[in-house]
Design a protein around this motif. Sequence first.
Motif, PDB file in Angstrom:
ATOM      1  N   MET A 135      36.226  13.743  40.013  1.00 55.59           N
ATOM      2  CA  MET A 135      36.411  14.389  38.718  1.00 55.59           C
ATOM      3  C   MET A 135      36.909  13.357  37.732  1.00 55.59           C
ATOM      4  N   THR A 136      36.504  13.608  36.515  1.00 54.79           N
ATOM      5  CA  THR A 136      36.902  12.702  35.437  1.00 54.79           C
ATOM      6  C   THR A 136      38.260  13.110  34.941  1.00 54.79           C
ATOM      7  N   PRO A 137      38.926  12.175  34.341  1.00 53.35           N
ATOM      8  CA  PRO A 137      40.238  12.524  33.771  1.00 53.35           C
ATOM      9  C   PRO A 137      40.145  13.708  32.843  1.00 53.35           C
ATOM     10  N   SER A 138      39.064  13.868  32.116  1.00 49.97           N
ATOM     11  CA  SER A 138      38.938  14.985  31.166  1.00 49.97           C
ATOM     12  C   SER A 138      38.899  16.312  31.899  1.00 49.97           C
ATOM     13  N   SER A 139      38.127  16.354  33.064  1.00 47.67           N
ATOM     14  CA  SER A 139      38.071  17.603  33.814  1.00 47.67           C
ATOM     15  C   SER A 139      39.419  17.911  34.422  1.00 47.67           C
ATOM     16  N   ASP A 140      40.209  16.930  34.834  1.00 50.01           N
ATOM     17  CA  ASP A 140      41.543  17.182  35.388  1.00 50.01           C
ATOM     18  C   ASP A 140      42.453  17.817  34.342  1.00 50.01           C
ATOM     19  N   ILE A 141      42.356  17.301  33.148  1.00 47.43           N
ATOM     20  CA  ILE A 141      43.204  17.842  32.073  1.00 47.43           C
ATOM     21  C   ILE A 141      42.842  19.297  31.793  1.00 47.43           C
ATOM     22  N   ASN A 142      41.540  19.602  31.746  1.00 50.83           N
ATOM     23  CA  ASN A 142      41.092  20.980  31.474  1.00 50.83           C
ATOM     24  C   ASN A 142      41.543  21.922  32.580  1.00 50.83           C
ATOM     25  N   LYS A 143      41.496  21.418  33.830  1.00 51.29           N
ATOM     26  CA  LYS A 143      41.923  22.240  34.952  1.00 51.29           C
ATOM     27  C   LYS A 143      43.416  22.569  34.840  1.00 51.29           C
ATOM     28  N   ILE A 144      44.164  21.504  34.489  1.00 55.26           N
ATOM     29  CA  ILE A 144      45.630  21.709  34.362  1.00 55.26           C
ATOM     30  C   ILE A 144      45.919  22.718  33.260  1.00 55.26           C
ATOM     31  N   ILE A 145      45.167  22.611  32.167  1.00 56.81           N
ATOM     32  CA  ILE A 145      45.378  23.544  31.054  1.00 56.81           C
ATOM     33  C   ILE A 145      45.054  24.964  31.471  1.00 56.81           C
ATOM     34  N   ARG A 146      43.956  25.151  32.215  1.00 57.44           N
ATOM     35  CA  ARG A 146      43.580  26.487  32.663  1.00 57.44           C
ATOM     36  C   ARG A 146      44.638  27.069  33.606  1.00 57.44           C
ATOM     37  N   GLU A 147      45.126  26.181  34.522  1.00 58.37           N
ATOM     38  CA  GLU A 147      46.142  26.641  35.457  1.00 58.37           C
ATOM     39  C   GLU A 147      47.427  27.035  34.720  1.00 58.37           C
ATOM     40  N   MET A 148      47.784  26.275  33.667  1.00 57.52           N
ATOM     41  CA  MET A 148      48.983  26.578  32.898  1.00 57.52           C
ATOM     42  C   MET A 148      48.825  27.917  32.167  1.00 57.52           C
ATOM     43  N   LYS A 149      47.638  28.136  31.591  1.00 62.59           N
ATOM     44  CA  LYS A 149      47.400  29.396  30.897  1.00 62.59           C
ATOM     45  C   LYS A 149      47.433  30.565  31.861  1.00 62.59           C
ATOM     46  N   ALA A 150      46.852  30.374  33.074  1.00 61.30           N
ATOM     47  CA  ALA A 150      46.856  31.429  34.081  1.00 61.30           C
ATOM     48  C   ALA A 150      48.290  31.738  34.512  1.00 61.30           C
ATOM     49  N   ALA A 151      49.079  30.684  34.705  1.00 58.02           N
ATOM     50  CA  ALA A 151      50.477  30.877  35.104  1.00 58.02           C
ATOM     51  C   ALA A 151      51.253  31.579  33.991  1.00 58.02           C
ATOM     52  N   GLN A 152      50.947  31.243  32.748  1.00 56.15           N
ATOM     53  CA  GLN A 152      51.617  31.888  31.609  1.00 56.15           C
ATOM     54  C   GLN A 152      51.263  33.362  31.553  1.00 56.15           C
ATOM     55  N   ARG A 153      49.963  33.669  31.818  1.00 57.20           N
ATOM     56  CA  ARG A 153      49.550  35.071  31.793  1.00 57.20           C
ATOM     57  C   ARG A 153      50.244  35.852  32.914  1.00 57.20           C
ATOM     58  N   ARG A 154      50.316  35.221  34.117  1.00 56.19           N
ATOM     59  CA  ARG A 154      50.996  35.887  35.228  1.00 56.19           C
ATOM     60  C   ARG A 154      52.469  36.125  34.903  1.00 56.19           C
ATOM     61  N   ALA A 155      53.075  35.115  34.268  1.00 50.08           N
ATOM     62  CA  ALA A 155      54.497  35.245  33.912  1.00 50.08           C
ATOM     63  C   ALA A 155      54.685  36.360  32.880  1.00 50.08           C
ATOM     64  N   GLU A 156      53.792  36.410  31.874  1.00 53.06           N
ATOM     65  CA  GLU A 156      53.886  37.463  30.857  1.00 53.06           C
ATOM     66  C   GLU A 156      53.681  38.837  31.479  1.00 53.06           C
ATOM     67  N   GLN A 157      52.708  38.933  32.428  1.00 54.34           N
ATOM     68  CA  GLN A 157      52.459  40.206  33.086  1.00 54.34           C
ATOM     69  C   GLN A 157      53.665  40.641  33.914  1.00 54.34           C
ATOM     70  N   GLN A 158      54.291  39.629  34.593  1.00 55.12           N
ATOM     71  CA  GLN A 158      55.466  39.937  35.387  1.00 55.12           C
ATOM     72  C   GLN A 158      56.616  40.430  34.501  1.00 55.12           C
ATOM     73  N   VAL A 159      56.810  39.770  33.356  1.00 57.65           N
ATOM     74  CA  VAL A 159      57.858  40.175  32.417  1.00 57.65           C
ATOM     75  C   VAL A 159      57.593  41.594  31.904  1.00 57.65           C
ATOM     76  N   GLN A 160      56.307  41.867  31.570  1.00 57.45           N
ATOM     77  CA  GLN A 160      55.949  43.195  31.083  1.00 57.45           C
ATOM     78  C   GLN A 160      56.196  44.266  32.145  1.00 57.45           C
ATOM     79  N   ARG A 161      55.847  43.932  33.432  1.00 57.93           N
ATOM     80  CA  ARG A 161      56.078  44.897  34.502  1.00 57.93           C
ATOM     81  C   ARG A 161      57.581  45.169  34.673  1.00 57.93           C
ATOM     82  N   GLU A 162      58.366  44.087  34.676  1.00 58.06           N
ATOM     83  CA  GLU A 162      59.810  44.243  34.837  1.00 58.06           C
ATOM     84  C   GLU A 162      60.421  45.003  33.650  1.00 58.06           C
ATOM     85  N   LEU A 163      59.905  44.691  32.437  1.00 53.13           N
ATOM     86  CA  LEU A 163      60.390  45.393  31.250  1.00 53.13           C
ATOM     87  C   LEU A 163      60.043  46.873  31.324  1.00 53.13           C
ATOM     88  N   LYS A 164      58.821  47.153  31.777  1.00 51.60           N
ATOM     89  CA  LYS A 164      58.408  48.557  31.900  1.00 51.60           C
ATOM     90  C   LYS A 164      59.280  49.286  32.919  1.00 51.60           C
TER      91      LYS A 164
END
Length: 251
Positions: A1-30
């Motif tokens: 993989m090229t450095p560019s694809s690694d960066i995109n993967k990391i960004i996607r993983e970060m966004k996915a983790a952020q969504r999971r964290a937001e969903q977890q916060v929403q569940r706990e808040l609910k």
Amino acid sequence: MTPSSDINKIIREMKAAQRRAEQQVQRELKRAVDKANREIGQHNRRVEQQNRQAVAEYNRKVDAHNRAADRHNKQEVDRVNRELRKAASRPAVTYTESERQLAQRVQESIATQDTREYHIFLSYARIDGSEIASDLRHNLEDMGVSVWFDEVAIRPGKSLALQMDQGLRRAHAGVAVLTAAYLTGRFWTERELGALLHKSTLIPVLHNVTFEDVAQYSGILPDLAGFNTEHDAVRDIAEKIAAAVMVTESP
């Protein structure tokens, strides 16, 4: 993989983790909101139950009070009705000729007087006249007659003689309850009667003595006229006195 694809993967993983964290916060808040709502609902239900119990208890007390008041009112109405029936069945008081002349003399004299604080000054001997005098006073006051009565009017610390003299001057008429002790000439009754004798508004009330007894008491009465508890009930005598002293003023 090229450095560019690694960066995109990391960004996607970060966004996915952020969504999971937001969903977890929403569940706990609910869950927290749902728990708080359940607790609030339980609290409100407890408060409503307590309020219903308090209102029910208050209403029971009010009902009990109202029932007691109704019973009391009914008893009072029954008592008043009994008194009215007794009054209606009781014959009207009758006067002897000497009593009628006495009442007329008192009425005519009072009609010419200035306004006074009391209708009558009540004179009696405490040894044997206190009970009859008190009974007479209560009956007179029930009929609207104002009575100067030493047990009520005398104030400690002030001259007894002066207060009695003032009482005599502040009354339209004098009622002397003549008893055996009164006729012995005790100082206070003798003083009071001496002040009353010259008045045409003297009203004798004989109690357990006769006119013959009174006649022997230094001729204290210009005429042997008066009311007698041997012939009339105290209330009937009070009615006769009230009729004599409560002169209706002309408009």
